[in-house]
Design a protein around this motif. Structure first.
Motif, PDB file in Angstrom:
ATOM      1  N   TYR A  26       0.847  -1.209   0.000  1.00  0.00           N
ATOM      2  CA  TYR A  26       0.000   0.000   0.000  1.00  0.00           C
ATOM      3  C   TYR A  26       0.875   1.250   0.000  1.00  0.00           C
ATOM      4  N   ILE A  27       2.169   1.063   0.338  1.00  0.00           N
ATOM      5  CA  ILE A  27       3.160   2.111   0.105  1.00  0.00           C
ATOM      6  C   ILE A  27       3.973   1.597  -1.089  1.00  0.00           C
ATOM      7  N   GLN A  62       9.570   2.052   9.193  1.00  0.00           N
ATOM      8  CA  GLN A  62       8.125   2.264   9.343  1.00  0.00           C
ATOM      9  C   GLN A  62       7.710   2.428  10.810  1.00  0.00           C
ATOM     10  N   SER A  63       6.796   1.589  11.286  1.00  0.00           N
ATOM     11  CA  SER A  63       6.231   1.852  12.622  1.00  0.00           C
ATOM     12  C   SER A  63       7.207   1.633  13.763  1.00  0.00           C
ATOM     13  N   LYS A  66       7.885   4.661  15.653  1.00  0.00           N
ATOM     14  CA  LYS A  66       6.930   5.170  16.658  1.00  0.00           C
ATOM     15  C   LYS A  66       7.454   4.996  18.075  1.00  0.00           C
ATOM     16  N   PHE A  94      -3.768  -1.474  12.735  1.00  0.00           N
ATOM     17  CA  PHE A  94      -2.961  -0.302  13.093  1.00  0.00           C
ATOM     18  C   PHE A  94      -3.458   0.992  12.469  1.00  0.00           C
ATOM     19  N   ASN A 113      -1.495   3.985  14.268  1.00  0.00           N
ATOM     20  CA  ASN A 113      -1.189   5.193  13.504  1.00  0.00           C
ATOM     21  C   ASN A 113      -1.766   6.451  14.142  1.00  0.00           C
ATOM     22  N   GLU A 157       4.700   7.234   0.327  1.00  0.00           N
ATOM     23  CA  GLU A 157       3.666   7.083   1.353  1.00  0.00           C
ATOM     24  C   GLU A 157       2.741   8.300   1.383  1.00  0.00           C
ATOM     25  N   ASN A 164      -4.076   7.900   6.554  1.00  0.00           N
ATOM     26  CA  ASN A 164      -3.396   8.709   7.574  1.00  0.00           C
ATOM     27  C   ASN A 164      -3.881  10.154   7.530  1.00  0.00           C
ATOM     28  N   TYR A 188       5.578  12.746  10.244  1.00  0.00           N
ATOM     29  CA  TYR A 188       5.278  11.326  10.505  1.00  0.00           C
ATOM     30  C   TYR A 188       5.864  10.449   9.388  1.00  0.00           C
ATOM     31  N   CYS A 192       8.809   7.527   9.633  1.00  0.00           N
ATOM     32  CA  CYS A 192       8.484   6.157   9.198  1.00  0.00           C
ATOM     33  C   CYS A 192       9.397   5.700   8.060  1.00  0.00           C
ATOM     34  N   TYR A 239       0.189  -4.335  17.544  1.00  0.00           N
ATOM     35  CA  TYR A 239      -1.212  -4.089  17.149  1.00  0.00           C
ATOM     36  C   TYR A 239      -2.164  -5.152  17.670  1.00  0.00           C
ATOM     37  N   GLY A 256       7.013  -3.131  12.225  1.00  0.00           N
ATOM     38  CA  GLY A 256       6.722  -2.153  11.183  1.00  0.00           C
ATOM     39  C   GLY A 256       6.394  -2.871   9.889  1.00  0.00           C
ATOM     40  N   VAL A 257       5.654  -2.208   9.005  1.00  0.00           N
ATOM     41  CA  VAL A 257       5.257  -2.877   7.765  1.00  0.00           C
ATOM     42  C   VAL A 257       6.410  -3.049   6.777  1.00  0.00           C
TER      43      VAL A 257
END
Ligand code: GLN
Length: 303
Positions: A26-27, A62-63, A66, A94, A113, A157, A164, A188, A192, A239, A256-257
C-alpha cells in the motif's frame, strides 16, 4: 559472542518461512523489496553485537520509528502526552479509524497510527522538527552517520496516505493536534521512512534494555519510564496481534510494515529481526518465528 549460536539457530528455524506472507504494497515504494531477505541482530547491554543474515542491510523501519518518537516525547515533554493518547491495546488494525469517534479523538495507544500521529505532533512542537529529531537520535545511538530518511519512501507514502490524512484530520477535528495536519503528516512520514538495519535498530533500542541509559552513559528515561515504555510495547507494539506475540515471543516489541521487529530483553539487550513478508496483522511472518525460536532456545523472555 554468547548469542551467536542462538541467532544462527533462529535463522535456521525461520528459513522455511522466507517468502511467506505478503510484502506491504500500500506504500508502493516498499513493494520492490527483496521478499526473501532475512536478518537478525542483538546488541547486548555490555556492548557486544551479534548478527546473522542481512543484519547490516537497511530497510524501511516504518512503525518501529513510533517507539523512538514516543521516547523522545516522554524525555522532552514528560507525562503530558498521556492526556492526549491512551495506553490500552486497541484490538483493531494499526490504521483503524473506528475507535477515534467513539473515544472522542483520543487514540487508544501511541503505536497505532492515530496515536503515533499525535505523538509526532507533540514531538514536533517540542523540537521544531520531529522527523529530524528521530533521525538524529538514531544516528547518535548507532554511530551510523549515513542513517537517514529515504525520501522516495516518504514521498510514496504521502502520495498514497489517504487513511493517515483521514486520521489526522479526524484528530484535528477533536482539537488533538497542535500543528497543521500537513506539517504533522510530513514529519510522521519522514520518521516512518527512515532506512536502518537490524544492527542499527538493536543498537538504538538497547537503552530500553539498560533501563533508560544511552550509549554515552547519559540517561534518556528514568528507570520507571523505561519500564512503562516496555509495558506499552508488550501490550500494544504489535497491534491486534499483541496477545499472540506475547504468547509466542514473550518480549516487548515494535513491528513495522517494512518487515522489521525490534524487541527488548530487559537487562540483556535489544534484538531486531527483519524479513519483509507480513501476516494479516502486519507483522513479519519469518521475523516472529525467529524471535519465537530465539526466546525458546535462550529461555530469555519477560515471563
Ligand atoms: N507508515 C506506515 C503507515 O502509516 C506505518 C505502518 C506500520 O508500519 N504498521 O501506514
Amino acid at each position: 559472542m554468547r548469542f551467536q549460536q542462538h541467532l544462527d539457530d533462529a535463522m535456521a528455524a525461520a528459513t522455511p518461512l522466507l517468502g511467506r506472507g505478503r510484502v506491504a504494497d500500500y506504500i508502493p515504494a516498499l513493494a520492490a523489496v527483496d521478499a526473501e531477505a532475512f536478518g537478525m541482530a542483538i546488541a547486548t547491554v555490555d556492548g557486544e553485537v551479534c548478527e546473522v543474515g542481512d543484519a547490516g542491510r537497511a530497510f524501511s523501519i516504518q512503525s518501529i520509528s513510533k517507539l523512538f518518537s514516543l521516547v523522545l516525547t516522554l524525555a522532552l515533554g514528560g507525562d503530558a502526552i498521556w492526556e492526549r493518547v491512551g495506553r490500552e491495546p486497541s484490538g483493531s488494525p494499526f490504521n483503524s479509524l473506528v475507535q477515534l469517534e467513539t473515544e472522542n479523538g483520543i487514540p487508544r495507544n501511541p503505536f497505532i497510527n492515530a496515536g503515533a500521529i499525535v505523538v509526532t505532533d507533540r514531538l514536533h512542537s517540542l523540537t521544531g522538527d520531529a522527523g529530524t529529531a528521530v533521525a538524529d537520535f538514531l544516528r547518535a545511538e548507532t554511530g551510523n552517520t549515513l542513517l537517514d530518511t529515504d525520501p522516495a519512501v516518504a514521498v510514496s507514502e504521502a502520495g498514497h496516505g489517504h487513511r493517515n490524512s483521514a486520521l489526522a484530520h479526524f484528530l484535528a477535528s477533536y482539537g488533538n493536534l497542535e500543528n497543521p495536519v500537513a506539517t504533522v503528516l510530513s514529519n510522521y512520514y519522514a520518521h516512518c521512512a527512515i532506512a536502518a538495519s537490524c544492527r542499527d535498530l538493536a543498537l538504538a533500542g538497547r537503552f530500553l534494555a539498560r533501563h533508560g541509559v544511552l550509549a554515552d552513559g547519559s540517561r534518556l528515561l528514568t528507570r520507571s519510564e523505561a519500564k512503562r515504555v516496555n509495558a506499552v510495547l508488550l501490550t500494544c507494539g504489535t497491534y491486534d496481534a499483541a496477545g499472540q506475540f506475547a504468547y509466542r515471543v514473550g518480549l516487548p516489541g515494535k513491528s513495522g510494515v517494512g518487515g522489521g521487529i525490534l524487541t527488548i530483553v530487559p537487562g540483556h539487550g535489544a534484538l531486531c529481526v527483519w524479513s519483509p513478508g507480513l501476516d494479516a496483522a502486519g507483522n513479519s511472518v519469518a521475523g516472529v518465528a525467529a524471535l519465537d525460536a530465539f526466546t525458546t532456545s535462550t529461555g530469555l523472555s519477560v515471563f
